[in-house]
Design an enzyme around this catalytic site. Structure first.
Site, PDB file in Angstrom:
ATOM      1  N   TRP A  19       0.508  -0.888  -0.072  1.00  0.00           N
ATOM      2  CA  TRP A  19      -0.237   0.460  -0.093  1.00  0.00           C
ATOM      3  C   TRP A  19       0.929   1.505   0.325  1.00  0.00           C
ATOM      4  CZ3 TRP A  19      -4.649  -1.290   4.191  1.00  0.00           C
ATOM      5  CH2 TRP A  19      -5.411  -1.870   3.343  1.00  0.00           C
ATOM      6  N   LYS A  20       2.030   1.193   0.283  1.00  0.00           N
ATOM      7  CA  LYS A  20       2.726   2.251   0.432  1.00  0.00           C
ATOM      8  C   LYS A  20       2.175   3.417   1.162  1.00  0.00           C
ATOM      9  CE  LYS A  20       4.363   0.863  -4.582  1.00  0.00           C
ATOM     10  NZ  LYS A  20       4.978   1.401  -5.652  1.00  0.00           N
ATOM     11  N   HIS A  51      13.137  -2.257  -1.193  1.00  0.00           N
ATOM     12  CA  HIS A  51      12.172  -1.748  -2.154  1.00  0.00           C
ATOM     13  C   HIS A  51      12.472  -0.416  -2.578  1.00  0.00           C
ATOM     14  CE1 HIS A  51       9.152   0.859  -4.064  1.00  0.00           C
ATOM     15  NE2 HIS A  51       8.462  -1.069  -4.069  1.00  0.00           N
ATOM     16  N   GLY A  98       4.465   1.757 -11.110  1.00  0.00           N
ATOM     17  CA  GLY A  98       4.018   3.341 -10.951  1.00  0.00           C
ATOM     18  C   GLY A  98       3.973   3.575 -12.791  1.00  0.00           C
ATOM     19  N   GLY A 121      -0.286   0.424  -6.579  1.00  0.00           N
ATOM     20  CA  GLY A 121      -1.337   0.868  -7.358  1.00  0.00           C
ATOM     21  C   GLY A 121      -2.752  -0.127  -6.696  1.00  0.00           C
TER      22      GLY A 121
HETATM   23  P1  PGA Z   1       2.736  -0.279  -9.063  1.00  0.00           P
HETATM   24  O1  PGA Z   1       3.673  -0.893  -7.151  1.00  0.00           O
HETATM   25  O2  PGA Z   1       1.862  -1.932  -8.822  1.00  0.00           O
HETATM   26  O3  PGA Z   1       1.810   0.559  -8.802  1.00  0.00           O
HETATM   27  O4  PGA Z   1       3.766  -0.377 -10.396  1.00  0.00           O
HETATM   28  C1  PGA Z   1       4.500  -1.969  -7.454  1.00  0.00           C
HETATM   29  C2  PGA Z   1       5.517  -2.108  -6.624  1.00  0.00           C
HETATM   30  O5  PGA Z   1       6.388  -0.821  -5.888  1.00  0.00           O
HETATM   31  O6  PGA Z   1       5.470  -3.060  -5.663  1.00  0.00           O
END
Ligand code: PGA
Length: 250
Positions: free
Chosen positions: A10-11, A96, A174, A236
């Site tokens: 979820w960042k 990450h 992303g 995302g």
């Molecule tokens: P994303 O991110 O699916 O939004 O590209 C993947 C991640 O950073 O683990």
């Protein structure tokens, strides 16, 4: 046969109130259905206790996005592996690309963090991946090899058997751009070959290698259909219960 993991990172999204609602929606969506894979939700630290509570006793596991490499002490602002595992979490991300590129974390600190995760009984998901320029200049494999060797070399057989790798090309995170299944699975088998060389064939056959970078319900089954891809690390699309469930059941 290796198991499969779908993990949602979820960042820095979802406070503890939004996070418990999303966790409840994911649980409702799963309902009585049999999960085709292991599912892990990785919220921000402050959201983690609320989400861990929603998922307690369910089939969904939780993880943290980072940890510090000492077990306790004067490290203002940091969180230890044991604090994470005592919440009932089983996983933690290490390295990450946002931590490598925005916060400048390199192999030295990541090697310590990975070992701290293992010490705390957590499963580290160690993220590797090349930047766009590195792929364009033909150096993708060299970059990934260095990331793998500098952090994983020196682990014992039991430690590597508890480690998961995630290949996330930085240019695909992303951005909506995904590696082709051929490129992704090529890198996955390259990483598996590295593990065989550093450790042995058994470790290589057993290690889970997840793919990450713009994974969506529309591209998940093609990527996950590749032999060496053992699951996905989703950013995302994991913020939307419907999309996350679409990937889980793809
Ligand atoms: P994303 O991110 O699916 O939004 O590209 C993947 C991640 O950073 O683990």
């Amino acid at each position: 046969m290796r198991k499969r993991i779908i993990a949602g990172n979820w960042k820095m999204n979802m406070d503890h109130i939004e996070g418990s609602s999303l966790a409840s929606l994911i649980l409702e969506g799963i309902g009585e259905k049999e999960l085709p894979c292991e599912v892990v939700v990785i919220p921000p630290f402050t959201t983690l206790p609320a989400v861990a509570e929603v998922f307690a006793g369910s089939k969904v596991d939780t993880g943290a996005q980072d940890l510090w490499y000492e077990d306790a002490g004067a490290f203002t602002g940091e969180i230890s592996g044991s604090m994470i595992s005592r919440l009932g979490c089983r996983y933690v991300l290490v390295g990450h690309s946002e931590r490598r590129h925005i916060l400048g974390e390199g192999s030295g600190i990541l090697a310590l963090k990975l070992r701290a995760a293992l010490r705390a009984g957590l499963t580290p998901i160690y993220c590797v991946g090349e930047a766009a320029e590195e792929r364009e200049s033909g150096n993708a494999e060299d970059v990934v090899e260095k990331q793998v060797r500098e952090v994983l070399e020196g682990l014992g057989p039991e430690e590597i058997s508890r480690t998961v790798v995630a290949y996330e090309p930085v240019w695909a995170i992303g951005t909506g751009k995904t590696a082709t299944p051929e490129d992704a699975s090529g890198m996955h088998s390259f990483i598996r070959g590295l593990i065989a060389g550093i450790f042995d064939k058994e470790a290589a056959g057993r290690i889970l290698i997840l793919y990450g970078g713009s994974v969506k319900p529309g591209n998940a089954s093609e990527l996950l259909g590749c032999g060496d891809i053992d699951g996905a690390l989703v950013g995302g699309a994991s913020l939307d219960a419907g999309q996350f469930l679409g990937i889980i059941f793809s």
